[in-house]
Design a protein around this motif. Structure first.
Motif, mmCIF file in Angstrom:
data_model
loop_
_atom_site.group_PDB
_atom_site.id
_atom_site.type_symbol
_atom_site.label_atom_id
_atom_site.label_comp_id
_atom_site.label_asym_id
_atom_site.label_seq_id
_atom_site.Cartn_x
_atom_site.Cartn_y
_atom_site.Cartn_z
ATOM 1 N N LYS A 1 0.821 -1.191 0.000
ATOM 2 C CA LYS A 1 0.000 0.000 0.000
ATOM 3 C C LYS A 1 0.867 1.258 0.000
ATOM 4 O O LYS A 1 1.978 1.264 0.518
ATOM 5 C CB LYS A 1 -0.910 0.025 1.238
ATOM 6 N N PHE A 2 0.338 2.316 -0.596
ATOM 7 C CA PHE A 2 0.909 3.635 -0.382
ATOM 8 C C PHE A 2 -0.234 4.554 0.017
ATOM 9 O O PHE A 2 -1.402 4.272 -0.265
ATOM 10 C CB PHE A 2 1.646 4.145 -1.625
ATOM 11 N N SER A 3 0.073 5.626 0.691
ATOM 12 C CA SER A 3 -0.982 6.514 1.167
ATOM 13 C C SER A 3 -0.533 7.960 1.068
ATOM 14 O O SER A 3 0.656 8.266 1.094
ATOM 15 C CB SER A 3 -1.369 6.174 2.607
ATOM 16 N N VAL A 4 -1.529 8.832 0.959
ATOM 17 C CA VAL A 4 -1.305 10.277 0.985
ATOM 18 C C VAL A 4 -2.115 10.824 2.150
ATOM 19 O O VAL A 4 -3.351 10.890 2.084
ATOM 20 C CB VAL A 4 -1.741 10.931 -0.332
ATOM 21 N N LEU B 1 -5.861 9.657 0.232
ATOM 22 C CA LEU B 1 -5.811 8.580 -0.755
ATOM 23 C C LEU B 1 -5.035 7.399 -0.194
ATOM 24 O O LEU B 1 -3.982 7.571 0.421
ATOM 25 C CB LEU B 1 -5.170 9.080 -2.057
ATOM 26 N N THR B 2 -5.567 6.217 -0.404
ATOM 27 C CA THR B 2 -4.866 4.974 -0.098
ATOM 28 C C THR B 2 -4.867 4.131 -1.359
ATOM 29 O O THR B 2 -5.917 3.966 -1.982
ATOM 30 C CB THR B 2 -5.552 4.192 1.042
ATOM 31 N N GLY B 3 -3.713 3.615 -1.760
ATOM 32 C CA GLY B 3 -3.646 2.865 -3.005
ATOM 33 C C GLY B 3 -2.745 1.661 -2.919
ATOM 34 O O GLY B 3 -2.142 1.375 -1.881
ATOM 35 N N ILE B 4 -2.670 0.940 -4.026
ATOM 36 C CA ILE B 4 -1.801 -0.223 -4.167
ATOM 37 C C ILE B 4 -0.610 0.178 -5.027
ATOM 38 O O ILE B 4 -0.778 0.633 -6.160
ATOM 39 C CB ILE B 4 -2.542 -1.407 -4.811
ATOM 40 N N ALA B 5 0.578 0.031 -4.491
ATOM 41 C CA ALA B 5 1.791 0.461 -5.185
ATOM 42 C C ALA B 5 2.343 -0.660 -6.050
ATOM 43 O O ALA B 5 2.305 -1.820 -5.677
ATOM 44 C CB ALA B 5 2.855 0.889 -4.178
ATOM 45 N N PRO C 1 3.758 -7.942 -17.390
ATOM 46 C CA PRO C 1 3.854 -8.771 -16.202
ATOM 47 C C PRO C 1 4.849 -8.312 -15.155
ATOM 48 O O PRO C 1 4.669 -8.568 -13.996
ATOM 49 C CB PRO C 1 4.245 -10.142 -16.767
ATOM 50 N N PHE C 2 5.936 -7.644 -15.568
ATOM 51 C CA PHE C 2 6.960 -7.293 -14.592
ATOM 52 C C PHE C 2 6.902 -5.825 -14.186
ATOM 53 O O PHE C 2 7.793 -5.330 -13.542
ATOM 54 C CB PHE C 2 8.358 -7.625 -15.145
ATOM 55 N N ILE C 3 5.862 -5.104 -14.608
ATOM 56 C CA ILE C 3 5.677 -3.725 -14.177
ATOM 57 C C ILE C 3 4.259 -3.587 -13.652
ATOM 58 O O ILE C 3 3.321 -4.080 -14.240
ATOM 59 C CB ILE C 3 5.904 -2.722 -15.337
ATOM 60 N N GLY C 4 4.106 -2.861 -12.543
ATOM 61 C CA GLY C 4 2.769 -2.628 -12.029
ATOM 62 C C GLY C 4 2.471 -3.496 -10.829
ATOM 63 O O GLY C 4 3.271 -4.306 -10.397
ATOM 64 N N PRO C 5 1.281 -3.321 -10.270
ATOM 65 C CA PRO C 5 0.916 -4.072 -9.077
ATOM 66 C C PRO C 5 0.594 -5.520 -9.393
ATOM 67 O O PRO C 5 0.263 -5.859 -10.520
ATOM 68 C CB PRO C 5 -0.332 -3.327 -8.585
ATOM 69 N N GLY D 1 -1.615 -8.569 -9.863
ATOM 70 C CA GLY D 1 -3.001 -8.613 -10.300
ATOM 71 C C GLY D 1 -3.290 -7.660 -11.438
ATOM 72 O O GLY D 1 -4.335 -7.744 -12.063
ATOM 73 N N GLY D 2 -2.348 -6.715 -11.736
ATOM 74 C CA GLY D 2 -2.495 -5.867 -12.912
ATOM 75 C C GLY D 2 -3.435 -4.688 -12.756
ATOM 76 O O GLY D 2 -3.743 -4.026 -13.730
ATOM 77 N N THR D 3 -3.923 -4.381 -11.551
ATOM 78 C CA THR D 3 -4.879 -3.295 -11.367
ATOM 79 C C THR D 3 -4.339 -2.260 -10.388
ATOM 80 O O THR D 3 -3.946 -2.586 -9.282
ATOM 81 C CB THR D 3 -6.228 -3.826 -10.831
ATOM 82 N N TRP D 4 -4.326 -1.003 -10.832
ATOM 83 C CA TRP D 4 -3.994 0.091 -9.931
ATOM 84 C C TRP D 4 -5.245 0.416 -9.124
ATOM 85 O O TRP D 4 -6.276 0.753 -9.692
ATOM 86 C CB TRP D 4 -3.557 1.317 -10.721
ATOM 87 N N GLU D 5 -5.179 0.324 -7.823
ATOM 88 C CA GLU D 5 -6.330 0.595 -6.965
ATOM 89 C C GLU D 5 -6.102 1.882 -6.189
ATOM 90 O O GLU D 5 -5.070 2.054 -5.536
ATOM 91 C CB GLU D 5 -6.574 -0.561 -5.992
ATOM 92 N N CYS D 6 -7.088 2.774 -6.254
ATOM 93 C CA CYS D 6 -7.033 4.032 -5.512
ATOM 94 C C CYS D 6 -8.326 4.188 -4.732
ATOM 95 O O CYS D 6 -9.420 4.066 -5.303
ATOM 96 C CB CYS D 6 -6.866 5.216 -6.457
ATOM 97 N N ARG D 7 -8.199 4.465 -3.447
ATOM 98 C CA ARG D 7 -9.355 4.700 -2.591
ATOM 99 C C ARG D 7 -9.246 6.114 -2.025
ATOM 100 O O ARG D 7 -8.227 6.466 -1.435
ATOM 101 C CB ARG D 7 -9.397 3.665 -1.456
#
Length: 262
Positions: A63-66, A97-101, A128-132, A134-140
């Motif tokens: 997770k990353f957060s702001v 904001l809370t997200g998946i890094a 496949p070797f870049i990104g979170p 599961g392949g989905t950027w999640e932002c809450r």
């Protein structure tokens, strides 16, 4: 085991197998002439299997957060190359904001007076070797903070649920994107500007939200005219738009774009 490790391990296995077959006399010509077509096939299969098999998107990701800090409003800019973004309400307490890094993400934030200015840049998460995982950027996002949102995207699939958020202005500019946008339900005067190329755009208005919808596109337009009557060419408007408490003024410009409003 992380998806990137599996992918690169597979690359080495395929390459080693090809060199073995070359040394044993089963292959003729350049090994890499065989390698690259096989890797393209493998990468395509990986993407397809990832779409079906990624049940736990958060596994292996951080997770990353702001933090919200003392901000009373926010401005959020998202730059996204390709892949899938899922954005909705649900930030952790104390966060804007809370997200998946993932590997290809960077973010920055600073206070400008009482406004928190946030910028997120995300790489092509379908690789496949870049990104979170599961392949989905999640932002809450925090549902209590008035927010201006600006989104630039390439070949992206974007699922943005603003229903419970206080997004008073949403601006989108994209290429061959698929945008699924749930409009904010409890904003008094929301403004939505969308400019897209060869895109597919789905707009959903929550019950009780009045909408004025203008469109200037070359492609197909599908509108629920029982709810949003046609007033003139390219203009659809809820009957009580001028007097409604919660309303959204939506404009869509684009090329060969398909737009649906319901």
């Amino acid at each position: 085991m992380r998806r990137g490790e599996v992918f690169w391990g597979s690359v080495l296995v395929v390459l080693g197998a090809l060199f073995f077959l070359k040394a044993a006399g089963y292959l003729t010509g350049d090994v890499f002439g065989w390698f690259w077509p096989l890797m393209i096939i493998a990468a395509g299969a990986w993407i397809l299997l990832g779409g079906f098999g990624a049940r736990d998107r958060n596994a292996g990701s951080e997770k990353f957060s702001v933090p919200l800090a003392a901000a009373r409003a926010a401005s959020l800019t998202i730059e996204h190359g390709a892949g899938h973004v899922d954005l909705r309400s649900g930030a952790d307490p104390g966060d804007f904001l809370t997200g998946i890094a993932g590997t290809g993400i960077s973010h920055s934030a600073h206070l400008n007076g009482e406004t928190l200015v946030v910028r997120i840049e995300a790489g092509p998460s379908f690789i496949p070797f870049i990104g979170p995982e599961g392949g989905t950027w999640e932002c809450r996002l925090n549902p209590d903070v008035p927010t201006v949102m600006i989104v630039h995207s390439g070949a992206s699939r974007l699922d943005f649920d603003l229903t419970d958020l206080r997004v008073n202005r949403f601006s989108f500019e994209g290429g061959a994107s698929r945008l699924n946008l749930e409009l904010p339900a409890k904003v008094e005067n929301a403004v939505v500007d969308i400019e897209a190329g060869a895109a597919s755009i789905e707009l959903h208005a929550p019950p009780g939200l009045s909408v004025r919808f203008r469109t200037r596109i070359v492609g197909a337009v599908h509108v629920d005219e029982a709810r949003f009557p046609l007033r003139e060419a390219g203009l659809y408007q809820t009957v009580d738009f001028e007097t409604a408490t919660y309303r959204a003024d939506v404009t869509v410009d684009g090329g060969a774009t398909s737009v649906r409003l319901r």
